[in-house]
Design a protein around this motif. Structure first.
Motif, PDB file in Angstrom:
ATOM      1  N   ALA B 370      31.075  64.553  37.695  1.00 50.06           N
ATOM      2  CA  ALA B 370      32.454  64.623  37.021  1.00 50.06           C
ATOM      3  C   ALA B 370      32.632  65.094  35.825  1.00 50.06           C
ATOM      4  CB  ALA B 370      32.518  62.951  36.547  1.00 50.06           C
ATOM      5  N   ASP B 371      31.260  65.261  34.948  1.00 47.44           N
ATOM      6  CA  ASP B 371      31.483  66.304  34.015  1.00 47.44           C
ATOM      7  C   ASP B 371      31.726  67.666  34.316  1.00 47.44           C
ATOM      8  OD1 ASP B 371      30.494  64.394  32.290  1.00 47.44           O
ATOM      9  OD2 ASP B 371      28.367  64.933  31.889  1.00 47.44           O
ATOM     10  N   ARG B 372      31.286  68.236  35.250  1.00 51.44           N
ATOM     11  CA  ARG B 372      31.501  69.537  35.445  1.00 51.44           C
ATOM     12  C   ARG B 372      32.975  69.969  35.698  1.00 51.44           C
ATOM     13  NH1 ARG B 372      27.903  70.817  40.194  1.00 51.44           N
ATOM     14  NH2 ARG B 372      29.748  70.255  41.520  1.00 51.44           N
ATOM     15  N   ARG B 373      33.553  68.884  36.934  1.00 51.50           N
ATOM     16  CA  ARG B 373      34.766  68.885  37.376  1.00 51.50           C
ATOM     17  C   ARG B 373      35.549  68.791  36.149  1.00 51.50           C
ATOM     18  NH1 ARG B 373      35.237  72.187  41.319  1.00 51.50           N
ATOM     19  NH2 ARG B 373      37.285  71.869  40.624  1.00 51.50           N
ATOM     20  N   ILE B 374      35.638  67.875  35.396  1.00 47.21           N
ATOM     21  CA  ILE B 374      36.499  67.780  34.157  1.00 47.21           C
ATOM     22  C   ILE B 374      36.439  68.921  33.245  1.00 47.21           C
ATOM     23  CG2 ILE B 374      37.162  65.954  32.340  1.00 47.21           C
ATOM     24  CD1 ILE B 374      36.052  63.847  33.981  1.00 47.21           C
ATOM     25  N   TRP B 375      35.269  69.130  33.125  1.00 52.72           N
ATOM     26  CA  TRP B 375      35.097  70.323  32.031  1.00 52.72           C
ATOM     27  C   TRP B 375      35.956  71.578  32.471  1.00 52.72           C
ATOM     28  CZ3 TRP B 375      34.602  71.681  27.206  1.00 52.72           C
ATOM     29  CH2 TRP B 375      33.991  72.748  27.139  1.00 52.72           C
ATOM     30  N   LYS B 376      35.833  71.831  33.705  1.00 50.91           N
ATOM     31  CA  LYS B 376      36.267  73.228  34.608  1.00 50.91           C
ATOM     32  C   LYS B 376      37.716  73.132  34.379  1.00 50.91           C
ATOM     33  CE  LYS B 376      36.236  76.057  38.383  1.00 50.91           C
ATOM     34  NZ  LYS B 376      35.727  76.234  39.755  1.00 50.91           N
ATOM     35  N   ILE B 377      38.410  71.843  34.677  1.00 48.24           N
ATOM     36  CA  ILE B 377      39.710  71.724  34.793  1.00 48.24           C
ATOM     37  C   ILE B 377      40.474  71.667  33.520  1.00 48.24           C
ATOM     38  CG2 ILE B 377      40.184  69.062  34.590  1.00 48.24           C
ATOM     39  CD1 ILE B 377      42.098  71.441  37.338  1.00 48.24           C
ATOM     40  N   TYR B 378      39.658  71.238  32.217  1.00 50.52           N
ATOM     41  CA  TYR B 378      40.068  71.172  30.895  1.00 50.52           C
ATOM     42  C   TYR B 378      40.068  72.662  30.294  1.00 50.52           C
ATOM     43  CZ  TYR B 378      39.208  71.358  26.064  1.00 50.52           C
ATOM     44  OH  TYR B 378      39.500  71.498  24.554  1.00 50.52           O
ATOM     45  N   ARG B 379      39.221  73.397  30.837  1.00 48.83           N
ATOM     46  CA  ARG B 379      39.277  74.741  30.310  1.00 48.83           C
ATOM     47  C   ARG B 379      40.477  75.529  30.935  1.00 48.83           C
ATOM     48  NH1 ARG B 379      33.657  77.868  30.097  1.00 48.83           N
ATOM     49  NH2 ARG B 379      34.143  77.623  32.282  1.00 48.83           N
ATOM     50  N   ARG B 380      40.867  75.058  32.139  1.00 49.75           N
ATOM     51  CA  ARG B 380      42.124  75.610  32.807  1.00 49.75           C
ATOM     52  C   ARG B 380      43.256  75.272  32.012  1.00 49.75           C
ATOM     53  NH1 ARG B 380      43.317  74.589  38.936  1.00 49.75           N
ATOM     54  NH2 ARG B 380      45.228  74.942  38.658  1.00 49.75           N
ATOM     55  N   VAL B 381      43.236  74.140  31.646  1.00 51.97           N
ATOM     56  CA  VAL B 381      44.431  73.727  30.843  1.00 51.97           C
ATOM     57  C   VAL B 381      44.588  74.539  29.528  1.00 51.97           C
ATOM     58  CG1 VAL B 381      45.405  71.660  29.344  1.00 51.97           C
ATOM     59  CG2 VAL B 381      44.339  71.216  31.693  1.00 51.97           C
ATOM     60  N   LEU B 382      43.430  74.866  28.830  1.00 60.43           N
ATOM     61  CA  LEU B 382      43.332  75.591  27.846  1.00 60.43           C
ATOM     62  C   LEU B 382      43.855  76.831  27.716  1.00 60.43           C
ATOM     63  CD1 LEU B 382      40.244  74.651  25.415  1.00 60.43           C
ATOM     64  CD2 LEU B 382      42.556  73.984  25.392  1.00 60.43           C
ATOM     65  N   ARG B 383      43.261  77.386  28.921  1.00 59.30           N
ATOM     66  CA  ARG B 383      43.414  78.968  29.294  1.00 59.30           C
ATOM     67  C   ARG B 383      45.161  78.955  29.533  1.00 59.30           C
ATOM     68  NH1 ARG B 383      39.474  79.131  32.688  1.00 59.30           N
ATOM     69  NH2 ARG B 383      40.889  78.844  34.637  1.00 59.30           N
ATOM     70  N   GLU B 384      45.597  78.144  30.389  1.00 58.66           N
ATOM     71  CA  GLU B 384      47.043  78.568  30.888  1.00 58.66           C
ATOM     72  C   GLU B 384      47.687  77.990  29.726  1.00 58.66           C
ATOM     73  OE1 GLU B 384      46.316  76.930  35.670  1.00 58.66           O
ATOM     74  OE2 GLU B 384      47.584  75.714  34.148  1.00 58.66           O
ATOM     75  N   GLY B 385      47.568  77.031  28.815  1.00 57.30           N
ATOM     76  CA  GLY B 385      48.319  76.652  27.757  1.00 57.30           C
ATOM     77  C   GLY B 385      48.442  77.737  26.672  1.00 57.30           C
ATOM     78  N   GLN B 386      47.193  78.448  26.442  1.00 55.33           N
ATOM     79  CA  GLN B 386      47.314  79.518  25.363  1.00 55.33           C
ATOM     80  C   GLN B 386      47.836  80.806  25.866  1.00 55.33           C
ATOM     81  OE1 GLN B 386      43.031  79.217  25.174  1.00 55.33           O
ATOM     82  NE2 GLN B 386      43.072  77.855  23.361  1.00 55.33           N
TER      83      GLN B 386
END
Ligand SMILES: Nc1ncnc2c1ncn2[C@@H]1O[C@H](COP(=O)(O)OP(=O)(O)OP(=O)(O)O)[C@@H](O)[C@H]1O
Ligand SMILES: [Mg+2]
Lengths: 251, 517
Positions: B370-386
């Motif tokens: 769970a940690d790994r998947r959530i961390w990955k998708i979270y960073r994608r949110v940041l990347r796409e948002g920025q």
């Protein structure tokens, strides 16, 4: 919460009969309704078969030391509660006088009730006093029973003048004919002509009827023992008018 | 609710005789009991500690909304309606509207049987308490009747507590009755094999960190499957819009779970199921879109000046017509062999997925995965948002919206693995951003679709020119609103991506995933 006061400076004109029957109709229509019997004589309290006594009396109420809610009694009818009369209401004037803003006091005391009630009916004693002034400040509307005589029309005019002088612009004055006896020529004449001249006047006259007198024997609102009589029907259409005028939602 | 509730062993007659020797009783009514408890499918009234009861009193309907403690909040002298907006204006409608919103009121339990009601009088002949003898029978939605034990209820009246107490003392003392702590509502439901609150669209699984990921994921998927099936009958009968909504959310969550946790379940089967759930997503879209337009209809009218609002009514009829057709189409799909096969195969698979040992992550503890998947998708949110600036095309916001949804679902699936307060804060922060993205996307789609709708209305003929004009004005209004919402994006995103939240995400999801360090 809409605050209605059954008021007339004159005695014996049908204030209590109106307060009790209209409250009953309001409750039946689904509005959470409270009657506060402000008259130390306790006629409304009697009609609801409750003992005319309030813990702490008028003093406790006016000072705010007693929570109104603890003094309220359920009536025998769903949605309809009563704050009983108490002998000490005789000196309500004096008690109010001791407060900082006596005329605003009642309004303040009533405020917490808004959470529990949709309609509050104040049954007032016949007088003009500090109490009635406080009622004018607290109420959204005065329901004024008027017996169709020239004299009572003069008192009505005085009431309108008083409202103007006190700048009580938000206070609706809703007079209606009470104890109308169609056999009397003068009654008939006034009832037929006056409403056309006065827009505030409610259109439904309450007839003089033995059933209303019998409320004292039955100790109950008309709806309980004579729901189908003419007077009951008149109160019903009077209530519909009041509800419409004051925009009391009609569930 | 009653002041006291007693189950009766003794027969009613002898108990009455005893009561009469001590109290003045007056009969108020005798006869049959007919009451219905109502709530929404997702128990919104129960969740708010409220009870809505429709009662038939000698042929006259009456409806009461009470707090569970018995306080009457609102009532009416008419039968219950299905939707809040069907109630006449008044305190009952006012109380219900914000709670049940667009949900239908459904009968939860129906009670029949016998009821005798007595008033207890004082010496003024004032009613100071009420006694109710009940021999209830409970009926569910099917016609199965079940008798509940006979009982006696004492109802107290405001301002007459001592009188009710005296009555209770007499019943519990000399008469030897014992109090029952469960109420009629709970007993009725228990007799029907139900529990109040037995459906909720929320997810929260009690997962333990060391649970193998394969098992944890199955647990998540099983609950989503239950939700999906629970909503199917309501979709088929179109009781209200939210059955389909919850059905679709369950589908979307299932798809996210399958796609985001790829290496947990056997790949070949997962691939096949993903296709089928994608199909479920697509066949449910048209009906949902029309539901949304109809729910939004009052808002649409609000975009127009008051005098033009009625012009939009033919548009509503258009939507209603198409909604019916789309629902019919959808119901056919749900009765198709393809859907039935999916249900059977999916159920079997969740029972026995097999081959978890052969997948890369199936046996790993769920907290790591769970940690790994959530961390990955979270960073994608940041990347796409920025990457989104004032000039970025709508497609990029749409993409970010989808990523946010995945992030949200993953956090919700696994929230029990993290401190409740932390994960709650993050979900809330994310929601702020999602609301903005959702509103933007909806407006964007609506502006386009309304254009298409007006062309269709012209093609179907008979549409007044005023209606087309009103639709045009509506599109302008929505367009302006869309621009405003777009304006707000950068601020919303910045608020979500602020340092405090970033730090929280790092602590929650990054620490135990060394390969990401
Ligand atoms: N419409 C009516 N027909 C016949 N009798 C009536 C009617 N209205 C009131 N009465 C009777 O007239 C008497 C006075 O009525 P009521 O108590 O309602 O007036 P009131 O204005 O409240 O009096 P008070 O000023 O004493 O409080 C009562 O005995 C009542 O029964
Ligand atoms: Mg009086």
């Amino acid at each position: 919460m809409k605050v209605l006061a059954s008021y007339n400076i004159k005695g014996g004109v049908g204030k209590t009969a109106a307060a009790v029957n209209l409250a009953w109709l309001s409750a039946r229509g689904g509005h959470r309704t409270l009657v506060w019997d402000l008259d130390p004589q306790g006629a409304a309290t009697y009609y609801f078969r409750v003992k005319a006594k309030v813990k702490g009396g008028g003093r406790g109420l006016v000072s705010g030391r007693r929570a109104l809610d603890d003094l309220i009694k359920a009536t025998d009818f769903a949605n309809l509660d009563l704050l009983p009369a108490d002998f000490s209401y005789r000196s309500l004037d004096l008690l109010l006088e001791q407060e900082k803003k006596p005329t605003r006091r009642l309004r303040k005391i009533l405020k917490p009730l808004a959470e529990h009630y949709d309609v509050l009916l104040l049954d007032c004693p016949p007088s003009i006093s500090l109490v009635s002034e406080a009622v004018f400040f607290a109420a959204d509307a005065l329901l004024v029973p008027v017996i169709p005589t020239t004299l009572s029309l003069r008192t009505l005019d005085q009431l309108f003048d008083f409202r103007a002088r006190q700048q009580l612009d938000d206070l609706a004055i809703l007079p209606f004919f009470s104890m109308v006896d169609r056999r009397k020529g003068l009654h008939r004449e006034i009832v037929e002509q006056l409403p056309a001249q006065r827009v505030e006047m409610l259109k439904t006259p309450i007839p003089y009827a033995s059933e209303v007198e019998r409320m004292g024997l039955e100790k109950a609102p008309l709806g309980r023992f004579a729901a189908r009589c003419g007077a009951a029907a008149a109160f019903e259409s009077l209530w519909d008018e009041v509800a419409a005028r004051l925009n009391i939602g009609n569930p | 609710m009653p002041y006291r509730h007693y189950l009766l062993g003794e027969d009613q007659k002898s108990l009455l005789d005893r009561l009469v020797s001590q109290f003045t009783l007056a009969e108020e009514s005798h006869g049959s009991l007919a009451l219905v408890y109502l709530d929404t499918f997702d128990w919104r009234l129960h969740q708010a500690d409220l009870r809505l009861v429709e009662e038939d009193l000698c042929g006259k309907a009456r409806i009461d909304l009470r707090h569970v403690d018995g306080t009457l909040l609102a009532s009416g002298d008419f039968p219950a309606k299905v939707f809040a907006w069907d109630f006449p204006p008044g305190s009952l409608r006012q109380a219900l509207e914000p709670l049940i919103e667009m949900r239908a009121l459904l009968p939860v339990a129906r009670l029949g049987g016998r009821r005798d009601l007595y008033a207890v009088l004082d010496r003024r002949e004032k009613t100071v308490a009420r006694i109710e003898f009940l021999a209830p029978q409970v009926r569910g939605n099917e016609d199965n009747r079940q008798a509940l034990p006979p009982r006696l209820l004492v109802h107290s009246l405001k301002g007459f507590a001592p009188e009710a107490r005296r009555l209770a003392d007499f019943l519990e003392g000399p008469c030897g009755l014992t109090r029952s702590e469960t109420g009629l509502f709970d007993e009725s439901l228990a007799a029907l094999g139900r529990r109040p609150g037995d459906y909720s669209s929320k997810i929260n699984h009690g997962l333990t960190p060391a649970l193998p990921a394969g098992q944890a994921l199955r647990q998540v998927l099983r609950q989503l499957f239950t939700t999906l099936l629970a909503n199917q009958p309501g979709v088929e009968t179109a009781l209200d819009s939210e059955f389909l909504h919850d059905f679709r959310v369950a589908v979307r969550r299932t798809r996210t779970a399958l796609a985001q946790l790829k290496n947990v379940l056997p790949a070949r089967e997962v691939e096949a199921f993903r296709k089928e759930f994608a199909w479920l997503g697509s066949i449910t879209s048209p009906a949902r879109d029309l539901d949304v337009y109809l729910l939004d209809f009052p808002r649409f009218q609000g975009f127009l000046p008051p005098e033009a609002r009625a012009d939009l009514i033919p548009f509503r009829h258009f939507l209603q017509r198409h909604q019916r057709t789309e629902y019919q189409r959808l119901v056919k799909h749900l009765q198709s062999s393809r859907f039935r096969a999916l249900v059977c195969r999916w159920r079997d698979f969740l029972e026995q997925p097999g081959g978890l040992e052969e997948t890369a992550d199936g046996m790993k503890p769920i907290d790591q995965v769970a940690d790994r998947r959530i961390w990955k998708i979270y960073r994608r949110v940041l990347r796409e948002g920025q990457a989104i600036g004032p000039q970025s095309p709508p497609a990029e916001l749409h993409e970010l919206r989808k990523t946010c949804k995945k992030f949200r679902y993953l956090m919700e699936f696994f929230q029990s693995l993290y401190p409740a307060e932390d994960i709650g804060r993050l979900i809330k922060a994310l929601k702020g951003l999602q609301d903005n993205l959702g509103a933007y996307q909806d407006l964007h789609v609506q502006v386009e679709t309304l254009g298409r709708f007006s062309r269709e209305m012209v093609a179907e003929g008979d549409t007044p020119a005023e209606t087309l004009l009103a639709l045009g004005r509506l599109v302008e209004g929505l367009d302006r609103r869309q621009a405003e919402v777009r304006e707000e994006f950068s601020e919303r995103f910045a608020r979500f991506a602020r340092e405090e939240n970033q730090r929280l995400c790092r602590t929650l999801f990054k620490s135990s995933s060394p390969e990401q360090a």
